[in-house]
Motif scaffolding. Structure first.
Motif, PDB file in Angstrom:
ATOM      1  N   THR A 274      25.700  42.820  41.179  1.00 12.14           N
ATOM      2  CA  THR A 274      25.841  43.758  42.282  1.00 12.14           C
ATOM      3  C   THR A 274      24.904  44.956  42.204  1.00 12.14           C
ATOM      4  O   THR A 274      24.773  45.693  43.176  1.00 12.14           O
ATOM      5  CB  THR A 274      27.285  44.301  42.324  1.00 12.14           C
ATOM      6  N   ARG A 275      24.289  45.151  41.021  1.00 14.71           N
ATOM      7  CA  ARG A 275      23.453  46.328  40.769  1.00 14.71           C
ATOM      8  C   ARG A 275      24.251  47.618  40.889  1.00 14.71           C
ATOM      9  O   ARG A 275      23.737  48.660  41.320  1.00 14.71           O
ATOM     10  CB  ARG A 275      22.233  46.334  41.707  1.00 14.71           C
ATOM     11  N   ILE A 276      25.515  47.539  40.520  1.00 20.78           N
ATOM     12  CA  ILE A 276      26.396  48.699  40.460  1.00 20.78           C
ATOM     13  C   ILE A 276      26.582  49.067  38.994  1.00 20.78           C
ATOM     14  O   ILE A 276      26.678  48.187  38.136  1.00 20.78           O
ATOM     15  CB  ILE A 276      27.752  48.394  41.126  1.00 20.78           C
ATOM     16  N   ASP A 277      26.660  50.355  38.705  1.00 25.37           N
ATOM     17  CA  ASP A 277      26.763  50.811  37.325  1.00 25.37           C
ATOM     18  C   ASP A 277      27.913  50.120  36.603  1.00 25.37           C
ATOM     19  O   ASP A 277      29.016  49.962  37.145  1.00 25.37           O
ATOM     20  CB  ASP A 277      26.978  52.324  37.278  1.00 25.37           C
ATOM     21  N   GLU A 278      27.659  49.747  35.358  1.00 29.99           N
ATOM     22  CA  GLU A 278      28.657  49.035  34.566  1.00 29.99           C
ATOM     23  C   GLU A 278      29.953  49.818  34.363  1.00 29.99           C
ATOM     24  O   GLU A 278      31.031  49.227  34.400  1.00 29.99           O
ATOM     25  CB  GLU A 278      28.051  48.630  33.223  1.00 29.99           C
ATOM     26  N   PRO A 279      29.913  51.152  34.142  1.00 34.01           N
ATOM     27  CA  PRO A 279      31.181  51.885  33.993  1.00 34.01           C
ATOM     28  C   PRO A 279      32.101  51.752  35.208  1.00 34.01           C
ATOM     29  O   PRO A 279      33.323  51.666  35.063  1.00 34.01           O
ATOM     30  CB  PRO A 279      30.721  53.335  33.789  1.00 34.01           C
ATOM     31  N   ALA A 280      31.512  51.742  36.413  1.00 30.64           N
ATOM     32  CA  ALA A 280      32.328  51.575  37.618  1.00 30.64           C
ATOM     33  C   ALA A 280      32.962  50.192  37.652  1.00 30.64           C
ATOM     34  O   ALA A 280      34.145  50.033  38.000  1.00 30.64           O
ATOM     35  CB  ALA A 280      31.474  51.793  38.865  1.00 30.64           C
ATOM     36  N   MET A 281      32.198  49.174  37.270  1.00 29.65           N
ATOM     37  CA  MET A 281      32.734  47.823  37.263  1.00 29.65           C
ATOM     38  C   MET A 281      33.813  47.659  36.203  1.00 29.65           C
ATOM     39  O   MET A 281      34.779  46.909  36.390  1.00 29.65           O
ATOM     40  CB  MET A 281      31.608  46.808  37.036  1.00 29.65           C
ATOM     41  N   LEU A 282      33.680  48.378  35.096  1.00 24.86           N
ATOM     42  CA  LEU A 282      34.702  48.306  34.054  1.00 24.86           C
ATOM     43  C   LEU A 282      36.014  48.912  34.541  1.00 24.86           C
ATOM     44  O   LEU A 282      37.098  48.421  34.222  1.00 24.86           O
ATOM     45  CB  LEU A 282      34.217  49.027  32.798  1.00 24.86           C
ATOM     46  N   LYS A 283      35.933  49.981  35.337  1.00 24.71           N
ATOM     47  CA  LYS A 283      37.140  50.554  35.937  1.00 24.71           C
ATOM     48  C   LYS A 283      37.850  49.513  36.803  1.00 24.71           C
ATOM     49  O   LYS A 283      39.086  49.388  36.773  1.00 24.71           O
ATOM     50  CB  LYS A 283      36.784  51.771  36.794  1.00 24.71           C
ATOM     51  N   ILE A 284      37.069  48.776  37.593  1.00 27.93           N
ATOM     52  CA  ILE A 284      37.648  47.750  38.460  1.00 27.93           C
ATOM     53  C   ILE A 284      38.309  46.663  37.623  1.00 27.93           C
ATOM     54  O   ILE A 284      39.430  46.225  37.906  1.00 27.93           O
ATOM     55  CB  ILE A 284      36.561  47.151  39.364  1.00 27.93           C
ATOM     56  N   ALA A 285      37.606  46.219  36.589  1.00 25.10           N
ATOM     57  CA  ALA A 285      38.131  45.145  35.747  1.00 25.10           C
ATOM     58  C   ALA A 285      39.449  45.532  35.095  1.00 25.10           C
ATOM     59  O   ALA A 285      40.373  44.706  34.989  1.00 25.10           O
ATOM     60  CB  ALA A 285      37.104  44.764  34.680  1.00 25.10           C
ATOM     61  N   ARG A 286      39.562  46.757  34.654  1.00 26.73           N
ATOM     62  CA  ARG A 286      40.772  47.197  33.968  1.00 26.73           C
ATOM     63  C   ARG A 286      41.932  47.447  34.931  1.00 26.73           C
ATOM     64  O   ARG A 286      43.091  47.398  34.535  1.00 26.73           O
ATOM     65  CB  ARG A 286      40.479  48.457  33.153  1.00 26.73           C
ATOM     66  N   ARG A 287      41.615  47.711  36.189  1.00 29.31           N
ATOM     67  CA  ARG A 287      42.666  47.967  37.179  1.00 29.31           C
ATOM     68  C   ARG A 287      43.124  46.697  37.880  1.00 29.31           C
ATOM     69  O   ARG A 287      44.249  46.603  38.366  1.00 29.31           O
ATOM     70  CB  ARG A 287      42.151  48.988  38.209  1.00 29.31           C
ATOM     71  N   THR A 288      42.256  45.700  37.932  1.00 24.64           N
ATOM     72  CA  THR A 288      42.519  44.507  38.732  1.00 24.64           C
ATOM     73  C   THR A 288      42.648  43.289  37.832  1.00 24.64           C
ATOM     74  O   THR A 288      41.661  42.824  37.252  1.00 24.64           O
ATOM     75  CB  THR A 288      41.368  44.283  39.741  1.00 24.64           C
ATOM     76  N   ARG A 289      43.838  42.745  37.724  1.00 27.10           N
ATOM     77  CA  ARG A 289      44.075  41.550  36.900  1.00 27.10           C
ATOM     78  C   ARG A 289      44.942  40.573  37.681  1.00 27.10           C
ATOM     79  O   ARG A 289      45.963  40.946  38.250  1.00 27.10           O
ATOM     80  CB  ARG A 289      44.751  41.912  35.575  1.00 27.10           C
ATOM     81  N   PHE A 290      44.498  39.312  37.707  1.00 26.88           N
ATOM     82  CA  PHE A 290      45.225  38.264  38.423  1.00 26.88           C
ATOM     83  C   PHE A 290      45.350  37.034  37.541  1.00 26.88           C
ATOM     84  O   PHE A 290      44.625  36.874  36.553  1.00 26.88           O
ATOM     85  CB  PHE A 290      44.499  37.886  39.719  1.00 26.88           C
ATOM     86  N   GLU A 291      46.269  36.157  37.926  1.00 25.65           N
ATOM     87  CA  GLU A 291      46.399  34.878  37.245  1.00 25.65           C
ATOM     88  C   GLU A 291      46.720  33.804  38.280  1.00 25.65           C
ATOM     89  O   GLU A 291      47.595  33.992  39.136  1.00 25.65           O
ATOM     90  CB  GLU A 291      47.491  34.926  36.180  1.00 25.65           C
ATOM     91  N   TYR A 292      46.000  32.680  38.208  1.00 28.14           N
ATOM     92  CA  TYR A 292      46.182  31.569  39.147  1.00 28.14           C
ATOM     93  C   TYR A 292      47.091  30.497  38.559  1.00 28.14           C
ATOM     94  O   TYR A 292      47.227  30.358  37.350  1.00 28.14           O
ATOM     95  CB  TYR A 292      44.834  30.949  39.504  1.00 28.14           C
ATOM     96  N   GLY A 293      47.678  29.711  39.464  1.00 22.23           N
ATOM     97  CA  GLY A 293      48.621  28.679  39.088  1.00 22.23           C
ATOM     98  C   GLY A 293      50.023  29.238  39.171  1.00 22.23           C
ATOM     99  O   GLY A 293      50.374  30.186  38.461  1.00 22.23           O
ATOM    100  N   LEU A 294      50.837  28.688  40.058  1.00 19.65           N
ATOM    101  CA  LEU A 294      52.150  29.259  40.334  1.00 19.65           C
ATOM    102  C   LEU A 294      53.269  28.282  39.999  1.00 19.65           C
ATOM    103  O   LEU A 294      53.166  27.090  40.293  1.00 19.65           O
ATOM    104  CB  LEU A 294      52.250  29.650  41.815  1.00 19.65           C
ATOM    105  N   THR A 295      54.333  28.801  39.418  1.00 16.78           N
ATOM    106  CA  THR A 295      55.547  28.005  39.246  1.00 16.78           C
ATOM    107  C   THR A 295      56.209  27.830  40.607  1.00 16.78           C
ATOM    108  O   THR A 295      55.812  28.473  41.599  1.00 16.78           O
ATOM    109  CB  THR A 295      56.518  28.702  38.293  1.00 16.78           C
ATOM    110  N   ALA A 296      57.242  26.994  40.661  1.00 14.27           N
ATOM    111  CA  ALA A 296      57.946  26.787  41.932  1.00 14.27           C
ATOM    112  C   ALA A 296      58.506  28.109  42.453  1.00 14.27           C
ATOM    113  O   ALA A 296      58.428  28.403  43.654  1.00 14.27           O
ATOM    114  CB  ALA A 296      59.057  25.759  41.749  1.00 14.27           C
TER     115      ALA A 296
END
Length: 351
Positions: A274-296
């Protein structure tokens, strides 16, 4: 640090309808069930600059892909949905569900299916931010009554804003809602032509650091925020594309879990793309966490979240009743559960 071993191909799970034990590896190959994947081109779209690609690159899962991927980026989920509907994209996402709900309301649910939903495992709001000028008199959402607020139509940000306003006994009717594209909204906010702007990542994290802007806070609820992956019905009906989608989603599920434990690797990959500063992307990574695959039970929660949002829009008069169940295609759920399991194993094995 990237993964040292190539991803274990999970095509047989999706194609045969079974699920291998977590410790049983399916063979990596360019052919699956008679399909020559080397002849397949999978067109993958993203509703923003971060999308799915940085997850796969950070986890090293693009090195041994047996099909060719063509990547496309769009300004928001509605534009991605247009591309899926028109046949220019096969699969993609990482945004919210609002766009596909409106697609169903317009009678087009047969063209596009929800094939994956990443549930939030983050403990903080991460949907979108409400930005104002630094010298603005607004200091909370409640201050925005009567204000000129731009949020792009058909985006999850608009729904999350509606929920946030409802929580403080306000509604979308209490603000002057405008529909500006991202570039126009930023220019209008800085120039004083609008008072506030609802925007998602990565723009939100980058822009809230500007000296002339500030954030009123982040909006989003865990039970309303999913990372949605969509596929066109045409791609799902094509055996080669379907096999590639199964593999792609398995890789994505693995990578998403792995990145949750290695946010620095994601920030590095996303910054490069993205050519966006790495510290900004690290903030996003630490705030945004997901997991795929769902139980019933989690699939039932997903359906309830879609029903809740559809009901919200019905209450505003924006749409009539829709068949939420018709939006989903869960045929890849087992491959994503297996991918998430292998991602946890890889994350725990690699410090």
């Amino acid at each position: 640090m990237r993964l040292l071993k190539p991803f274990i191909l999970l095509l047989s799970v999706a194609l045969l309808g079974g699920c291998r034990p977590a410790d049983e590896a399916a063979p990596t190959a360019a052919r699956a069930d008679g399909i020559d994947l080397s002849r397949v081109v999978l067109r993958v779209g993203a509703p923003n600059k971060i999308g799915n690609r940085p997850y796969l690159e950070a986890a090293g899962l693009l090195d041994d892909v047996p099909y060719r991927i063509e990547w496309s980026e769009f300004s928001a989920t509605p534009a991605l949905i247009d591309a899926l509907r028109s046949g220019n994209v096969d699969v993609g996402g990482n945004g919210g569900q609002t766009g596909v709900i409106f697609e169903a309301a317009n009678g087009r649910s047969g063209n596009i299916k929800v094939v994956a939903a990443g549930r939030s495992t983050s403990g903080v709001p991460s949907g979108a931010a409400i930005l104002v000028r630094k010298d603005s008199p607004y200091h909370s959402l409640a201050d925005l009554r009567g204000a000129r607020l731009s949020v792009m139509k058909g985006t999850g940000t608009l729904y999350l804003l509606g929920l946030a306003l409802k929580d403080i006994d306000m509604s979308l009717q209490d603000v002057q809602l405008l529909n500006l594209g991202n570039d126009a909204a930023l220019a209008s906010l800085v120039a004083g032509h609008i008072d506030a702007w609802g925007i998602w990542d990565p723009q939100a994290t980058v822009l809230e650091a500007r000296p002339d802007l500030r954030s009123l806070g982040w909006i989003g609820r865990k039970d309303a925020s999913y990372a949605i992956q969509l596929a066109s019905s045409a791609a799902l009906n094509d055996p080669g594309k379907r096999a590639a989608i199964a593999d792609f989603l398995g890789r994505l599920a693995h990578a998403t879990v792995w990145v949750g434990e290695h946010p620095e690797s994601w920030a590095s990959a996303a910054s490069r793309l993205t050519r966006i500063d790495e510290p900004a992307m690290l903030k996003i990574a630490r705030r945004t966490r997901f997991e795929y695959g769902l139980t019933a039970g989690q699939r039932a929660e997903l359906s309830a979240a879609f029903e809740q949002e559809a009901g919200f829009w019905q209450g505003t008069g924006a749409m009539g009743r829709i068949d939420v169940g018709a939006l989903f295609d869960h045929q890849f759920n087992d491959v994503m559960l297996a991918g998430s399991r292998s991602g946890r194993l890889a994350a725990s094995a690699q410090p």
